[in-house]
Write an enzyme that holds these catalytic residues in place. Structure first.
Site, PDB file in Angstrom:
ATOM      1  N   ASP A 117     -40.397   6.239   5.847  1.00 12.17           N
ATOM      2  CA  ASP A 117     -39.949   5.699   7.136  1.00 12.17           C
ATOM      3  C   ASP A 117     -40.706   4.408   7.429  1.00 12.17           C
ATOM      4  OD1 ASP A 117     -39.116   5.211   9.708  1.00 12.17           O
ATOM      5  OD2 ASP A 117     -39.659   7.184  10.498  1.00 12.17           O
ATOM      6  N   GLU A 173     -36.027   5.021   5.636  1.00 14.24           N
ATOM      7  CA  GLU A 173     -35.559   5.081   7.025  1.00 14.24           C
ATOM      8  C   GLU A 173     -35.938   3.817   7.794  1.00 14.24           C
ATOM      9  OE1 GLU A 173     -36.445   8.878   8.786  1.00 14.24           O
ATOM     10  OE2 GLU A 173     -36.907   7.988  10.733  1.00 14.24           O
ATOM     11  N   GLU A 192     -32.016   6.991  14.781  1.00 14.32           N
ATOM     12  CA  GLU A 192     -32.791   7.617  15.863  1.00 14.32           C
ATOM     13  C   GLU A 192     -32.876   6.738  17.107  1.00 14.32           C
ATOM     14  OE1 GLU A 192     -36.736   7.544  13.541  1.00 14.32           O
ATOM     15  OE2 GLU A 192     -37.384   7.194  15.598  1.00 14.32           O
ATOM     16  N   HIS A 252     -32.485  13.549  13.982  1.00 15.93           N
ATOM     17  CA  HIS A 252     -33.889  13.131  14.086  1.00 15.93           C
ATOM     18  C   HIS A 252     -34.709  14.176  14.852  1.00 15.93           C
ATOM     19  CE1 HIS A 252     -36.992  10.697  16.415  1.00 15.93           C
ATOM     20  NE2 HIS A 252     -37.340  10.491  15.162  1.00 15.93           N
ATOM     21  N   GLU A 298     -35.897  17.986  10.728  1.00 12.21           N
ATOM     22  CA  GLU A 298     -37.177  17.285  10.575  1.00 12.21           C
ATOM     23  C   GLU A 298     -38.247  17.942  11.442  1.00 12.21           C
ATOM     24  OE1 GLU A 298     -37.173  13.188  11.950  1.00 12.21           O
ATOM     25  OE2 GLU A 298     -39.220  12.864  11.219  1.00 12.21           O
TER      26      GLU A 298
HETATM   27 MG   LIG Z   1     -38.256   7.534  12.138  1.00 18.33          MG
END
Ligand SMILES: [Mg+2]
Length: 365
Positions: free
Chosen positions: A197, A223, A249, A299, A319
């Site tokens: 990420d 991400e 997200e 998310h 997640e």
């Molecule tokens: Mg993230």
């Protein structure tokens, strides 16, 4: 008829211990804003949104503006309530805190529909295609030393996870990120699924260069490699990189999903139930991902997403963001156990979760 009699809100907020910073900011505070919607007959639905910033403003918006419009309504009319709130709030935000507030209320109404009918949400969504949901562990902040990073990934593995996500965009540039990635891959071997990420930190050219060098370490997805609003940059990345692109997200509503999909700017859509407008909106977003034949992986907020992940056959996993573990454990008394990276979808009505009101009342006082 079971009309909504009252809506109560509780704000839980805690300081984050240690230095948890990603590539673009430090997380100092986290918390949940909990909504309880109660019917005339005393049935109760639970909704949550979470906050790093603005939990108190979100609470006030619900208490003073949203709750009075929802009280007296039929909780089964989630579509009508959503549309009414969308029009009511449109001038003060079609993204952001207004939508965090709307999401928490909408989730509470869906939970209530489950409580009234006695059905778990996945059955109300029309499918129990999966009863066990894969979960990945998420953390690995860029503020960590390499030793701290390896230690946390080691903890994820000890806790039974086979899929992990950590942050890139470390100070020192992409060669430092590649070094951290190499160390994790070498320490834990080819069996560990690694996701990365970048938290909005790069431009498309840097992201493409990084992914090209990172691909030898077998990355499940990268991400938010560029600023979330740089949809053209996301598209450029996706077209140039063999590493799949995860994002979403920071988008809100079906309209945000539509823009990412129409412009070819996502492989794995990660919109957030506690932000996008709740379950009413997530059902539409999940359907859009199916129309585009891409993956759906909501998310964060894993325990809100289990029923959606169960019902949509193109979904990937939940997640588990480790900095929220303690909040989850305190706020609920019956969280399903995550074992070996899987969790059973609760079979009780609605979300299947029960609040720890003793803790919540004390912590929010
Ligand atoms: Mg993230």
């Amino acid at each position: 008829m079971n009309r909504i009699r009252k809506i109560e809100t509780y704000l839980i907020s805690t300081e984050v211990a240690g230095a948890c910073a990603d590539a673009t900011r430090k997380v100092d505070k986290i918390g949940f804003l909990i909504v309880r919607a109660t019917t005339e007959e005393g049935l109760e639905g639970i909704g949550i949104t979470y906050n790093e910033i603005g939990g108190d403003a979100t609470k006030q918006l619900i208490d003073t503006s949203i709750a009075p419009r929802v009280i007296g309504k039929d909780p089964f009319c989630t579509e009508d309530i959503w549309n009414d709130l969308f029009q009511y709030l449109r001038g003060v935000g079609r993204k952001g805190l207004s939508f965090c507030a709307m999401s928490a209320v909408d989730i509470a109404l869906w939970d209530l529909k489950g409580k009234i009918t006695g059905l778990p949400l996945n059955r109300m969504f029309g499918s129990t295609v999966r009863e066990r949901i894969p979960v990945y562990a998420s953390g690995g902040w860029t503020s960590y030393s390499d030793e701290e990073l390896l230690k946390e990934i080691g903890r994820f593995v000890e806790d039974g996870y086979t899929k992990v996500k950590f942050k890139v965009g470390a100070a020192g540039g992409i060669s430092r990120d590649l070094e951290r990635l190499r160390k994790v891959r070498e320490a834990f071997g080819p069996g560990l699924e690694i996701m990365l990420d970048a938290n909005n930190c790069w431009d498309a050219a840097t992201a493409i260069r990084f992914a090209d060098r990172a691909k030898e370490y077998d990355i499940a997805f990268l991400e938010e490699p560029v600023f979330a609003d740089d949809i053209e940059g996301l598209r450029r990345f996706r077209e140039a990189s063999v590493v799949p692109l995860a994002t979403g997200e920071h988008e809100y509503t079906r309209f945000g999903a539509r823009d990412l999909l129409l412009r070819g700017a996502v492989d794995i859509l990660q919109m957030d139930t506690a932000r996008v407008g709740g379950i009413t909106e997530m059902l539409k977003i999940a359907a859009l991902t199916q129309a585009w034949n891409i993956k759906f992986a909501p998310h964060c907020m894993e325990f809100l997403n289990l029923h959606l992940l169960s019902a949509f056959a193109n979904s990937l996993y939940a997640e588990r963001l480790y900095i929220f573990n303690e909040v989850w454990d305190h706020v609920f008394v019956n969280l399903p156990k995550i074992e070996k990276g899987y969790v059973e979808v609760p079979k009780g009505p609605g979300l299947g979760l029960e609040l720890n009101m003793e803790f919540i009342k004390k912590a929010s006082a």
